[in-house]
Design a protein around this motif. Structure first.
Motif, mmCIF file in Angstrom:
data_model
loop_
_atom_site.group_PDB
_atom_site.id
_atom_site.type_symbol
_atom_site.label_atom_id
_atom_site.label_comp_id
_atom_site.label_asym_id
_atom_site.label_seq_id
_atom_site.Cartn_x
_atom_site.Cartn_y
_atom_site.Cartn_z
ATOM 1 N N ASP A 1 0.820 -1.222 0.000
ATOM 2 C CA ASP A 1 0.000 0.000 0.000
ATOM 3 C C ASP A 1 0.851 1.268 0.000
ATOM 4 O O ASP A 1 0.325 2.355 0.164
ATOM 5 C CB ASP A 1 -0.921 0.008 1.224
ATOM 6 C CG ASP A 1 -2.041 -1.009 1.102
ATOM 7 O OD1 ASP A 1 -2.350 -1.406 -0.029
ATOM 8 O OD2 ASP A 1 -2.601 -1.399 2.132
ATOM 9 N N GLY A 2 2.163 1.142 -0.144
ATOM 10 C CA GLY A 2 3.014 2.319 -0.241
ATOM 11 C C GLY A 2 3.810 2.642 1.003
ATOM 12 O O GLY A 2 4.513 3.641 1.050
ATOM 13 N N PHE A 3 3.690 1.831 2.040
ATOM 14 C CA PHE A 3 4.439 2.056 3.261
ATOM 15 C C PHE A 3 5.711 1.214 3.236
ATOM 16 O O PHE A 3 5.639 0.012 3.026
ATOM 17 C CB PHE A 3 3.625 1.638 4.490
ATOM 18 C CG PHE A 3 2.323 2.372 4.615
ATOM 19 C CD1 PHE A 3 2.297 3.667 5.076
ATOM 20 C CD2 PHE A 3 1.133 1.753 4.273
ATOM 21 C CE1 PHE A 3 1.095 4.342 5.203
ATOM 22 C CE2 PHE A 3 -0.064 2.419 4.393
ATOM 23 C CZ PHE A 3 -0.089 3.722 4.851
ATOM 24 N N PRO A 4 6.891 1.792 3.461
ATOM 25 C CA PRO A 4 8.118 0.995 3.520
ATOM 26 C C PRO A 4 8.072 0.037 4.726
ATOM 27 O O PRO A 4 7.575 0.394 5.791
ATOM 28 C CB PRO A 4 9.224 2.033 3.715
ATOM 29 C CG PRO A 4 8.624 3.322 3.268
ATOM 30 C CD PRO A 4 7.158 3.221 3.530
ATOM 31 N N VAL A 5 8.588 -1.163 4.552
ATOM 32 C CA VAL A 5 8.539 -2.183 5.600
ATOM 33 C C VAL A 5 9.220 -1.701 6.880
ATOM 34 O O VAL A 5 8.695 -1.867 7.978
ATOM 35 C CB VAL A 5 9.187 -3.505 5.107
ATOM 36 C CG1 VAL A 5 9.251 -4.529 6.216
ATOM 37 C CG2 VAL A 5 8.400 -4.059 3.932
ATOM 38 N N GLY A 6 10.387 -1.093 6.739
ATOM 39 C CA GLY A 6 11.113 -0.610 7.911
ATOM 40 C C GLY A 6 10.326 0.428 8.695
ATOM 41 O O GLY A 6 10.328 0.435 9.928
ATOM 42 N N THR A 7 9.631 1.300 7.985
ATOM 43 C CA THR A 7 8.819 2.327 8.631
ATOM 44 C C THR A 7 7.658 1.695 9.384
ATOM 45 O O THR A 7 7.320 2.133 10.485
ATOM 46 C CB THR A 7 8.292 3.329 7.587
ATOM 47 O OG1 THR A 7 9.405 3.918 6.923
ATOM 48 C CG2 THR A 7 7.436 4.404 8.217
ATOM 49 N N ILE A 8 7.071 0.668 8.809
ATOM 50 C CA ILE A 8 5.954 -0.024 9.462
ATOM 51 C C ILE A 8 6.425 -0.620 10.791
ATOM 52 O O ILE A 8 5.775 -0.461 11.822
ATOM 53 C CB ILE A 8 5.375 -1.116 8.540
ATOM 54 C CG1 ILE A 8 4.711 -0.460 7.328
ATOM 55 C CG2 ILE A 8 4.378 -1.989 9.295
ATOM 56 C CD1 ILE A 8 4.351 -1.431 6.234
ATOM 57 N N TYR A 9 7.573 -1.287 10.778
ATOM 58 C CA TYR A 9 8.092 -1.877 12.013
ATOM 59 C C TYR A 9 8.444 -0.805 13.047
ATOM 60 O O TYR A 9 8.173 -0.966 14.235
ATOM 61 C CB TYR A 9 9.313 -2.747 11.730
ATOM 62 C CG TYR A 9 8.961 -4.093 11.135
ATOM 63 C CD1 TYR A 9 8.089 -4.959 11.778
ATOM 64 C CD2 TYR A 9 9.519 -4.510 9.939
ATOM 65 C CE1 TYR A 9 7.768 -6.193 11.244
ATOM 66 C CE2 TYR A 9 9.221 -5.744 9.391
ATOM 67 C CZ TYR A 9 8.335 -6.585 10.054
ATOM 68 O OH TYR A 9 8.023 -7.802 9.526
ATOM 69 N N ARG A 10 9.037 0.298 12.615
ATOM 70 C CA ARG A 10 9.401 1.374 13.547
ATOM 71 C C ARG A 10 8.159 1.998 14.171
ATOM 72 O O ARG A 10 8.127 2.276 15.374
ATOM 73 C CB ARG A 10 10.220 2.451 12.835
ATOM 74 C CG ARG A 10 11.681 2.109 12.702
ATOM 75 C CD ARG A 10 12.512 3.309 12.282
ATOM 76 N NE ARG A 10 12.135 3.848 10.983
ATOM 77 C CZ ARG A 10 12.563 3.372 9.813
ATOM 78 N NH1 ARG A 10 13.392 2.348 9.782
ATOM 79 N NH2 ARG A 10 12.179 3.931 8.683
ATOM 80 N N MET A 11 7.128 2.210 13.366
ATOM 81 C CA MET A 11 5.903 2.795 13.888
ATOM 82 C C MET A 11 5.204 1.855 14.865
ATOM 83 O O MET A 11 4.652 2.300 15.873
ATOM 84 C CB MET A 11 4.971 3.170 12.738
ATOM 85 C CG MET A 11 5.486 4.326 11.907
ATOM 86 S SD MET A 11 4.438 4.701 10.495
ATOM 87 C CE MET A 11 3.078 5.529 11.304
ATOM 88 N N LYS B 1 6.732 -0.440 16.737
ATOM 89 C CA LYS B 1 7.556 -0.479 17.950
ATOM 90 C C LYS B 1 7.322 0.757 18.814
ATOM 91 O O LYS B 1 7.300 0.686 20.037
ATOM 92 C CB LYS B 1 9.028 -0.583 17.570
ATOM 93 C CG LYS B 1 9.941 -0.758 18.749
ATOM 94 C CD LYS B 1 11.375 -0.964 18.305
ATOM 95 C CE LYS B 1 12.278 -1.193 19.509
ATOM 96 N NZ LYS B 1 13.665 -1.409 19.100
ATOM 97 N N ALA B 2 7.128 1.905 18.168
ATOM 98 C CA ALA B 2 6.883 3.158 18.886
ATOM 99 C C ALA B 2 5.443 3.265 19.393
ATOM 100 O O ALA B 2 5.116 4.185 20.129
ATOM 101 C CB ALA B 2 7.202 4.342 17.979
ATOM 102 N N GLY B 3 4.579 2.342 18.967
ATOM 103 C CA GLY B 3 3.183 2.370 19.400
ATOM 104 C C GLY B 3 2.323 3.342 18.613
ATOM 105 O O GLY B 3 1.238 3.696 19.053
#
Length: 85
Positions: free
Chosen positions: A30-40, A42-44
């Motif tokens: 859907d346009g979200f980078p995988v790394g960004t998804i995991y970081r978000m 983890k940050a809640g």
């Protein structure tokens, strides 16, 4: 009288709800980078579900993630207005 121990924190997923959960790679389509998804996650900042025996697997509900991503923009503008006043 026999007592059964009540297990807390375990919920059974229905077939429909389990099929609605996506991996980060599937959500990345859907346009979200995988790394960004995991970081978000983890940050809640976005909701996620831990899966597996060790709870190391992470799954996402697309609608909940999109709702969470859209919502902070409204909350931040309200907080900025409150701080100015």
């Amino acid at each position: 009288m026999e007592h059964k121990r009540k297990r807390h924190g375990r919920r059974k997923l229905t077939r429909e709800s389990a099929l609605a959960l996506l991996t980060a790679a599937e959500l990345a389509i859907d346009g979200f980078p995988v790394g960004t998804i995991y970081r978000m996650a983890k940050a809640g900042l976005i909701p996620c579900y831990r899966t597996g025996v060790t709870k190391r697997g992470i799954r996402f509900n697309r609608d909940e993630v999109l709702r969470a991503i859209r919502q902070p923009a409204a909350n931040e503008s309200q907080a900025a207005t409150a701080q100015r006043g």
